[in-house]
Design an enzyme around this catalytic site. Structure first.
Site, PDB file in Angstrom:
ATOM      1  N   LYS A  34      -4.806  24.209 -35.845  1.00  0.00           N
ATOM      2  CA  LYS A  34      -4.857  23.213 -34.773  1.00  0.00           C
ATOM      3  C   LYS A  34      -4.614  21.823 -35.336  1.00  0.00           C
ATOM      4  O   LYS A  34      -4.828  21.585 -36.526  1.00  0.00           O
ATOM      5  CB  LYS A  34      -6.278  23.165 -34.163  1.00  0.00           C
ATOM      6  CG  LYS A  34      -6.707  24.418 -33.518  1.00  0.00           C
ATOM      7  CD  LYS A  34      -7.883  24.188 -32.613  1.00  0.00           C
ATOM      8  CE  LYS A  34      -9.189  23.879 -33.295  1.00  0.00           C
ATOM      9  NZ  LYS A  34     -10.285  23.790 -32.328  1.00  0.00           N
ATOM     10  N   TYR A 261      -9.417 -10.148 -39.618  1.00  0.00           N
ATOM     11  CA  TYR A 261      -9.801 -10.444 -38.234  1.00  0.00           C
ATOM     12  C   TYR A 261     -11.295 -10.738 -38.124  1.00  0.00           C
ATOM     13  O   TYR A 261     -12.121 -10.071 -38.759  1.00  0.00           O
ATOM     14  CB  TYR A 261      -9.517  -9.227 -37.340  1.00  0.00           C
ATOM     15  CG  TYR A 261      -8.073  -9.087 -36.915  1.00  0.00           C
ATOM     16  CD1 TYR A 261      -7.428 -10.074 -36.181  1.00  0.00           C
ATOM     17  CD2 TYR A 261      -7.363  -7.933 -37.241  1.00  0.00           C
ATOM     18  CE1 TYR A 261      -6.106  -9.913 -35.791  1.00  0.00           C
ATOM     19  CE2 TYR A 261      -6.046  -7.768 -36.842  1.00  0.00           C
ATOM     20  CZ  TYR A 261      -5.428  -8.764 -36.119  1.00  0.00           C
ATOM     21  OH  TYR A 261      -4.131  -8.602 -35.725  1.00  0.00           O
TER      22      TYR A 261
HETATM   23  C1  LIG Z   1     -12.560  28.518 -31.655  1.00  0.00           C
HETATM   24  C2  LIG Z   1     -12.444  28.006 -33.038  1.00  0.00           C
HETATM   25  N1  LIG Z   1     -12.474  28.877 -34.059  1.00  0.00           N
HETATM   26  C3  LIG Z   1     -12.388  28.463 -35.343  1.00  0.00           C
HETATM   27  C4  LIG Z   1     -12.255  27.149 -35.657  1.00  0.00           C
HETATM   28  C5  LIG Z   1     -12.181  26.727 -37.102  1.00  0.00           C
HETATM   29  O1  LIG Z   1     -13.321  26.008 -37.468  1.00  0.00           O
HETATM   30  P1  LIG Z   1     -13.539  25.508 -38.975  1.00  0.00           P
HETATM   31  O2  LIG Z   1     -12.514  24.464 -39.193  1.00  0.00           O
HETATM   32  O3  LIG Z   1     -14.926  24.981 -38.986  1.00  0.00           O
HETATM   33  O4  LIG Z   1     -13.330  26.686 -39.852  1.00  0.00           O
HETATM   34  C6  LIG Z   1     -12.231  26.195 -34.636  1.00  0.00           C
HETATM   35  C7  LIG Z   1     -12.125  24.795 -34.976  1.00  0.00           C
HETATM   36  O5  LIG Z   1     -12.385  23.865 -34.277  1.00  0.00           O
HETATM   37  C8  LIG Z   1     -12.334  26.646 -33.283  1.00  0.00           C
HETATM   38  O6  LIG Z   1     -12.323  25.785 -32.268  1.00  0.00           O
END
Ligand SMILES: Cc1ncc(COP(=O)(O)O)c(C=O)c1O
Length: 364
Positions: A34, A261
């Protein structure tokens, strides 16, 4: 030559994948890519991980899934969150796997798949305590009964997500595991065989071996980190990404000179100040102003004044040989991302995901 860049150590990614596999023997691994693989570059990381025989890829939405398909990635891809109806046509067309949360979503997806004459591989997400997405366990039972009538959906997995695998008291996670086990039992009794069963994200891979089931989903551990910087585990993992910039401008100023700033910093004495071409547009947040440190020629230098969109100013008074063009490390090489996240009042995930488009990615 870049102004600001992320150095991504591919050998460390391979190392981390080996460490994860060793921690969850017998389970397959889904790499969660992701948010552009948490800033590491989704396509590059997918190619690398596919080369390492990764079993599954996870993404956040259909756009991320299609980016991988367009790059020629043919490995199974699951959208680990949820999709909205507008995403369904392209998801079906491109053979993307989907998590189901509601009966309505299932019937809409089935209708789209029917329209295209295809079958969609789906996972049923059970909300065992995260409270974000997924079907309540009691809804899952009748749903699993009725799923068979949705002929264009193939149930290939059952999953859940933990809300607090890092808590010292494991009771809540254990209860989530128990709820999930009930759903697994129901699916089993209804004759759904060969399902991928997945619950663990990175920290649960470490803390909850009973939750490995036959597939684990890992994101942050691939990048060499865990949410709390867990001791021991940290030693098994290697940080992957170092954020770097270089000195663009250097000046000697007298005592009492305002910097940046809002003049949040006045030099307490004559000082040498370096300006770096990195700012909050690159993900180096304003909360790091007057707090963070960076590394220059192996020495720590404090950030002074307020971080702006494109620039950050540092005190280099104790590095006499500092020169324009010198490389500066914002994290990596002795300054850990945990430290930066603490200074930024953020979690390491946010710092990585927040790296901007302008940050060049260099794979080494
Ligand atoms: C549904 C789901 N599974 C797994 C993960 C992976 O999590 P991690 O990065 O803590 O391993 C995420 C990350 O946000 C997630 O939303």
């Amino acid at each position: 030559m870049h102004r600001v860049w992320a150095e991504i150590d591919t050998a460390s990614v391979r190392h981390n994948l080996r460490a994860i596999r060793a921690r969850a023997p017998g389970a397959k691994v889904m790499a969660v890519l992701k948010a552009n693989a948490y800033g590491h570059g989704a396509v590059e990381m997918a190619r690398l991980l596919v080369g390492q025989g990764i079993d599954h890829l996870g993404v956040g939405d259909s756009g991320e899934a299609l980016e991988l398909r367009d790059a020629g990635i043919t490995a199974p891809i699951l959208i680990v969150g949820g999709i909205i109806p507008g995403e369904m046509p392209r998801v079906v067309e491109n053979g993307i796997e989907v998590n189901l949360h509601t009966v309505q979503m299932a019937s809409e997806l089935n209708a789209e798949a029917q329209r295209q004459g295809r079958t969609v591989r789906v996972h049923l997400k059970i909300d065992t305590g995260m409270g974000r997405l997924g079907m309540q366990p009691f809804e899952a039972v009748p749903f699993l009964h009725s799923l068979r009538s949705l002929r264009n959906l193939e149930l290939v997995g059952l999953c859940t997500h933990f809300s607090s695998p890092y808590e010292e008291n494991p009771a809540f996670t254990q209860r989530q595991i128990e709820y999930f086990n009930l759903a697994v039992e129901v699916a089993d009794r209804l004759g759904y065989g060969g399902l991928s069963l997945h619950a663990s994200s990175s920290l649960a891979i470490w803390n909850h071996p009973l939750a490995h089931f036959n597939l684990v989903r890992t994101g942050i551990a691939l990048w060499g980190l865990l949410p709390g910087g867990e001791e021991g585990w940290e030693q098994a993992l290697k940080p992957v990404l170092a954020l770097k910039s270089r000195i663009l401008f250097l000046k000697d100023v007298p005592e009492g000179t305002p910097i940046g700033y809002n003049r949040t910093y006045y030099t307490p004495a004559p000082m040498r100040i370096a300006t770096l071409p990195v700012g909050y547009n690159d993900g180096y947040r304003t909360s790091l102003s007057n707090r963070a440190q960076v590394s220059l020629r192996g020495r720590r230098c404090p950030v002074v004044g307020r971080v702006s969109m494109d620039y950050t100013t540092i005190d280099v008074g104790h590095v006499p040989d500092a020169a324009v063009g010198d490389e500066v490390t914002l994290f990596g090489d002795g300054i850990s991302l945990y430290e930066v996240a603490t200074w930024a009042e953020a979690i390491p995930y946010e710092v990585l995901c927040g790296l901007g488009r302008r940050v060049a990615r260099e794979y080494i």
